[in-house]
Scaffold this motif. Structure first.
Motif, PDB file in Angstrom:
ATOM      1  N   UNK A  28      39.343  32.507  42.691  1.00  0.00           N
ATOM      2  CA  UNK A  28      37.960  32.771  42.321  1.00  0.00           C
ATOM      3  C   UNK A  28      37.543  32.227  40.982  1.00  0.00           C
ATOM      4  N   UNK A  29      38.373  31.404  40.364  1.00  0.00           N
ATOM      5  CA  UNK A  29      38.122  31.024  38.973  1.00  0.00           C
ATOM      6  C   UNK A  29      36.917  30.113  38.775  1.00  0.00           C
ATOM      7  N   UNK A  58      36.360  25.235  45.688  1.00  0.00           N
ATOM      8  CA  UNK A  58      35.403  26.213  46.220  1.00  0.00           C
ATOM      9  C   UNK A  58      35.955  27.609  45.951  1.00  0.00           C
ATOM     10  N   UNK A  59      35.125  28.491  45.399  1.00  0.00           N
ATOM     11  CA  UNK A  59      35.559  29.845  45.065  1.00  0.00           C
ATOM     12  C   UNK A  59      34.541  30.872  45.537  1.00  0.00           C
ATOM     13  N   UNK A  89      40.056  31.079  46.189  1.00  0.00           N
ATOM     14  CA  UNK A  89      39.729  29.690  45.871  1.00  0.00           C
ATOM     15  C   UNK A  89      40.451  28.754  46.826  1.00  0.00           C
ATOM     16  N   UNK A  90      39.820  27.645  47.088  1.00  0.00           N
ATOM     17  CA  UNK A  90      40.416  26.547  47.840  1.00  0.00           C
ATOM     18  C   UNK A  90      40.205  25.292  47.006  1.00  0.00           C
ATOM     19  N   UNK A  91      41.311  24.645  46.620  1.00  0.00           N
ATOM     20  CA  UNK A  91      41.213  23.470  45.756  1.00  0.00           C
ATOM     21  C   UNK A  91      41.830  22.248  46.439  1.00  0.00           C
ATOM     22  N   UNK A 135      45.597  23.617  46.744  1.00  0.00           N
ATOM     23  CA  UNK A 135      46.121  24.972  46.903  1.00  0.00           C
ATOM     24  C   UNK A 135      45.063  25.909  47.472  1.00  0.00           C
ATOM     25  N   UNK A 136      45.540  27.023  47.975  1.00  0.00           N
ATOM     26  CA  UNK A 136      44.680  28.126  48.385  1.00  0.00           C
ATOM     27  C   UNK A 136      45.202  29.373  47.684  1.00  0.00           C
TER      28      UNK A 136
END
Length: 432
Positions: free
Chosen positions: A43-44, A286-287, A301-303, A329-330
């Motif tokens: 969520x950052x 995306x958070x 988060x999905x990065x 990462x997730x």
């Protein structure tokens, strides 16, 4: 010296770049804040509980009603080891005139090689300043990329595992604008300073022969890769925040990372240069953040990281192609607002390796799991001390490593590597 096909000349182009994949392995640092570390950065890009959010999503600065400042550091202690493996050293059989008659190999067990990784301190500083109800600006200083491994001088496979040190520092300025009660946008510029040190030695056993039979062998050792360079480049980032209401919001950000031209002393094989290019990957994130009750919030988060940007690396005029894949990462986490004094957080991340077909003992890369926890102690309504802890668990990875398909030696077979880490973060945050 050999008169025909000298060994160094014959293989140096491959040797000089044999370990360059380590430069491009997954060396991303998630170290922008102690609060983020304590929730595995879940969520950052939208939580905005302190000014460090400016480094993940500039649009989230619009969520601040007053100025906010954060200053801290993360300590990263890595445990990198070679659990098993056999190194095959070239054994050159040569005639008295120096003509290479055959290239055989000597084998050395490299199992139990540890203490390869090290500890590093990564500082960070962030400031968010609202101008009015619509505009805000911010400044950040932090690192996105970095890695360091160093093998002992007597490590048998020194051509594959010398010293590798790559670090970068971001200096960013950003601006956000609130479009309405639901949407905010932001963008910023980054000055990226990168520095790299690389060193590899090539060794071989040289055995003069009479009537085709070697009489004795001597050791030949030569430095074939030596880089000490630094440089700067300009990047940018942009973001969007959508607020459903005060308890639910989403963030999306994109960061363009440039190719850094690092200038300095660059020697690859038999060639020298005054600079080398270090391509850095773009990052999209995306958070989401959801305050489910008065006490508890969930976030995630999905990065995505464009590691495939590493298609070619140039060192000393030699170019090397290698195979990387886009990764990322997730992460999921939770925050528990215990009372006015304490906020507790925890998170989990699954981080996908950047390496694919090519792997290296110099920077063991694998899928990783993050187990994170942290807290904030509020000194007052405007001040807090934030702490984060992560235990990063890697996987055992087994592979063979060669300089090139044409060379049987030098090579490593049956190498099993493992990389774990402990990360600790501490910071001071204040609004004013």
């Amino acid at each position: 010296m050999f008169k025909k096909r000298p060994l160094i000349s014959a293989v140096v182009s491959a040797i000089a770049l044999s370990s360059t994949p380590s430069l491009a392995a997954g060396f991303q640092l998630n170290s922008q804040s102690a609060t983020g570390l304590g929730r595995a950065f879940a969520g950052d890009a939208v939580i905005a509980d302190n000014a460090s959010v400016a480094a993940r999503n500039p649009a989230a600065m619009a969520l601040f009603k007053e100025a906010n400042f954060s200053l801290g550091f993360n300590v990263i202690a890595t445990d990198v080891k070679v659990k098993s493996g056999t190194y095959h050293q070239p054994k050159v059989i040569a005639s008295p005139s120096g003509e290479i008659l055959a290239i055989e190999s000597n084998s050395y067990d490299i199992s139990g090689t540890d203490d390869i990784g090290g500890s590093s301190l990564v500082p960070n500083l962030h400031l968010v300043m609202p101008i009015n109800d619509q505009w805000a600006w911010g400044l950040s200083a932090y690192s996105n990329f970095g890695t360091t491994t160093e093998f002992e001088d007597d490590f048998a496979a020194s051509i594959f595992g010398g010293k590798t040190s790559v670090k970068s520092m971001n200096l960013g300025a950003s601006l956000s604008y609130r479009l309405n009660e639901h949407f905010s946008v932001g963008a910023g510029l980054d000055i990226i300073y990168g520095v790299g040190e690389l060193s590899r030695d090539f060794d071989a056993a040289v055995c003069p022969a009479v009537m085709g039979s070697p009489l004795f062998c001597t050791e030949l050792k030569q430095n074939v890769l030596d880089v000490d360079a630094s440089g700067t480049a300009l990047g940018w980032n942009a973001g969007l925040v959508y607020e459903v209401n005060e308890n639910h919001r989403f963030g999306l950000s994109y960061r363009y990372s440039p190719t850094v031209e690092a200038k300095g002393d660059v020697m690859g094989g038999l060639q020298t240069a005054s600079s080398m290019d270090l391509p850095l990957p773009d990052i999209a994130e995306f958070s989401g953040y959801h305050r489910l009750t008065e006490k508890f919030a969930a976030h995630y988060s999905l990065q995505w990281v464009e590691w495939s940007a590493f298609d070619t690396l140039y060192i000393g005029g030699i170019e090397k192609e290698y195979k990387w894949k886009d990764a990322g990462h997730i992460s999921v986490g939770g925050t528990y607002y215990l009372n006015n004094d304490w906020t507790l957080r925890a998170g989990y991340m699954y981080d996908v390796a950047a390496t694919d077909d090519l792997k290296s003992i110099s920077i063991p890369d694998s899928d990783r799991q993050w187990f994170s926890a942290g807290f904030s102690y509020h000194l007052s309504q405007k001040e807090s001390i934030d702490f984060g802890f992560t235990y990063l668990v890697g996987q055992d990875v087994t592979f063979d490593e060669k300089l090139s398909p044409e060379l049987e030696a030098p090579s490593i077979t049956g190498a099993t590597t493992r990389a774990d880490a402990i990360l600790v973060g501490l910071q001071y945050s204040r609004s004013f």
